[in-house]
Enzyme design. Structure first.
Site, mmCIF file in Angstrom:
data_model
loop_
_atom_site.group_PDB
_atom_site.id
_atom_site.type_symbol
_atom_site.label_atom_id
_atom_site.label_comp_id
_atom_site.label_asym_id
_atom_site.label_seq_id
_atom_site.Cartn_x
_atom_site.Cartn_y
_atom_site.Cartn_z
ATOM 1 N N ASP A 9 12.764 -11.765 40.030
ATOM 2 C CA ASP A 9 12.158 -13.074 39.741
ATOM 3 C C ASP A 9 10.713 -12.929 39.241
ATOM 4 O O ASP A 9 10.020 -11.989 39.618
ATOM 5 C CB ASP A 9 12.203 -13.939 41.015
ATOM 6 C CG ASP A 9 12.033 -15.416 40.706
ATOM 7 O OD1 ASP A 9 12.149 -15.803 39.517
ATOM 8 O OD2 ASP A 9 11.774 -16.184 41.658
ATOM 9 N N ASN A 23 21.147 -21.435 36.847
ATOM 10 C CA ASN A 23 20.278 -21.137 35.695
ATOM 11 C C ASN A 23 20.749 -21.796 34.398
ATOM 12 O O ASN A 23 20.007 -21.846 33.415
ATOM 13 C CB ASN A 23 20.133 -19.621 35.484
ATOM 14 C CG ASN A 23 19.242 -18.937 36.503
ATOM 15 O OD1 ASN A 23 19.476 -17.786 36.875
ATOM 16 N ND2 ASN A 23 18.213 -19.621 36.969
HETATM 17 C C1 IPE Z 1 17.029 -16.654 41.061
HETATM 18 O O1 IPE Z 1 15.811 -16.982 40.500
HETATM 19 C C2 IPE Z 1 18.006 -16.238 40.002
HETATM 20 C C3 IPE Z 1 17.738 -14.967 39.336
HETATM 21 C C4 IPE Z 1 16.737 -14.154 39.593
HETATM 22 C C5 IPE Z 1 18.685 -14.591 38.315
HETATM 23 P P1 IPE Z 1 15.425 -18.487 40.095
HETATM 24 O O2 IPE Z 1 14.099 -18.392 39.442
HETATM 25 O O3 IPE Z 1 16.525 -19.101 39.307
HETATM 26 O O4 IPE Z 1 15.362 -19.211 41.506
HETATM 27 P P2 IPE Z 1 14.611 -20.543 41.954
HETATM 28 O O5 IPE Z 1 15.052 -21.629 41.013
HETATM 29 O O6 IPE Z 1 13.139 -20.293 41.840
HETATM 30 O O7 IPE Z 1 15.015 -20.771 43.361
HETATM 31 C C1 IPE Z 2 13.856 -14.392 36.667
HETATM 32 O O1 IPE Z 2 12.650 -14.844 36.159
HETATM 33 C C2 IPE Z 2 14.903 -14.231 35.612
HETATM 34 C C3 IPE Z 2 15.993 -15.213 35.668
HETATM 35 C C4 IPE Z 2 16.111 -16.185 36.528
HETATM 36 C C5 IPE Z 2 17.015 -15.100 34.651
HETATM 37 P P1 IPE Z 2 12.365 -16.389 35.950
HETATM 38 O O2 IPE Z 2 12.779 -16.765 34.578
HETATM 39 O O3 IPE Z 2 12.972 -17.197 37.038
HETATM 40 O O4 IPE Z 2 10.786 -16.423 36.060
HETATM 41 P P2 IPE Z 2 9.901 -17.515 36.785
HETATM 42 O O5 IPE Z 2 10.401 -17.652 38.185
HETATM 43 O O6 IPE Z 2 10.069 -18.791 36.002
HETATM 44 O O7 IPE Z 2 8.514 -16.963 36.728
HETATM 45 MG MG MG Z 3 12.327 -17.762 38.865
#
Ligand code: IPE
Ligand code: IPE
Ligand code: MG
Length: 246
Positions: free
Chosen positions: A24, A72
């Site tokens: 993340d 997502n």
């Molecule tokens: C969890 O991260 C999913 C992945 C890392 C693929 P998110 O960024 O989607 O989670 P939330 O929305 O902050 O809980």
């Molecule tokens: C994790 O990084 C990757 C996926 C969820 C695919 P994020 O895209 O959630 O990055 P933040 O949380 O917005 O910084």
């Molecule tokens: Mg994220």
């Protein structure tokens, strides 16, 4: 970053057998640099490549990477499309390396709903790596932990004609991770302190490790820090502490 070979060794018996990672912070990493979020995802792929390589080098048998959650899909179409394109590139580029190193690729999640090209490339990679015995690399893709439990119940019922004989152990045989050990540790980057629907059934007794480091900044050195912390955890599974452990 120190070169990998200079990192301290952790005794193999103190390593997790199964490590699960919530990668993340890609978006925030990019935003902090004044870049589009997609640049963060690109940089995140580089971290993933190094973590896969290092886990395999260390002899960790199972690595699960949270790659795309069912939730997502709520993101802008363009970001979602970019993520699947990146995945296709990553798998295409890494396949020879995975094959050579004996890494078996598996997907946890609703496969049929993935874009056509993504499915083709993954299917091919899974077939080519099916005999790998060094490490299983699970990509949690279009994954929802709650959906996985529902799917397991449905599959159990279909197989048995009723829910008779259902126990936590028999249900586990119908999860996407059937036959695999539960994750010993769930690691999440970027400072978020939640599991976001990741492996809720399997992580009942997992050690949790959270770091502020954003995923694109996460290096094998950070991985070793996490593994070092894991080696010092005392797991009890509801019983009493094992004498002389650690
Ligand atoms: C969890 O991260 C999913 C992945 C890392 C693929 P998110 O960024 O989607 O989670 P939330 O929305 O902050 O809980
Ligand atoms: C994790 O990084 C990757 C996926 C969820 C695919 P994020 O895209 O959630 O990055 P933040 O949380 O917005 O910084
Ligand atoms: Mg994220």
């Amino acid at each position: 970053m120190p070169h990998i070979t200079t990192l301290p060794l952790i005794a193999p018996e103190l390593l997790p057998q199964h490590l699960a990672v919530i990668m993340d912070g890609n978006g925030r990493w990019a935003t902090q640099k004044g870049l589009p979020r997609t640049e963060g995802h690109k940089a995140g792929v580089a971290s993933a490549r190094l973590v896969v390589e290092e886990c395999q080098r260390l002899g960790i048998g199972f690595l699960t990477l949270y790659t795309f959650s069912q939730e997502n899909w709520k993101r802008p179409k363009s970001e979602v499309a970019f993520l699947f394109d990146l995945l296709v590139d990553f798998i295409t580029r890494e396949l020879p390396v995975l094959e050579k190193r004996g890494v078996r690729l598996a997907v946890l999640g609703h496969f049929a709903e993935l874009p056509f090209t993504t499915r083709k490339v993954l299917q091919h990679a899974m077939e080519r790596t099916a005999h790998g015995t060094a490490m299983t690399l699970n990509l949690a893709l279009n994954y929802s932990g709650r959906q996985e439990i529902v799917d397991a119940c449905t599959a159990y019922h279909a197989a048995h004609g009723s829910m008779k004989g259902l126990t936590p152990e028999t249900l586990a045989n119908y999860l996407y991770t059937a036959g695999q050990p539960d994750p010993d540790m769930v690691l999440r980057t970027s400072g978020e302190l939640r599991l976001s629907n990741f492996l809720p059934y399997q992580s009942a007794y997992s050690e949790l490790y959270f770091t502020e480091t954003l995923w694109p900044d996460f290096t094998p050195a950070h991985l070793h820090e996490a593994l070092g912390a894991f080696a010092h955890r005392q797991r009890r599974f509801g019983g009493l502490a094992e004498q002389g452990k650690h």
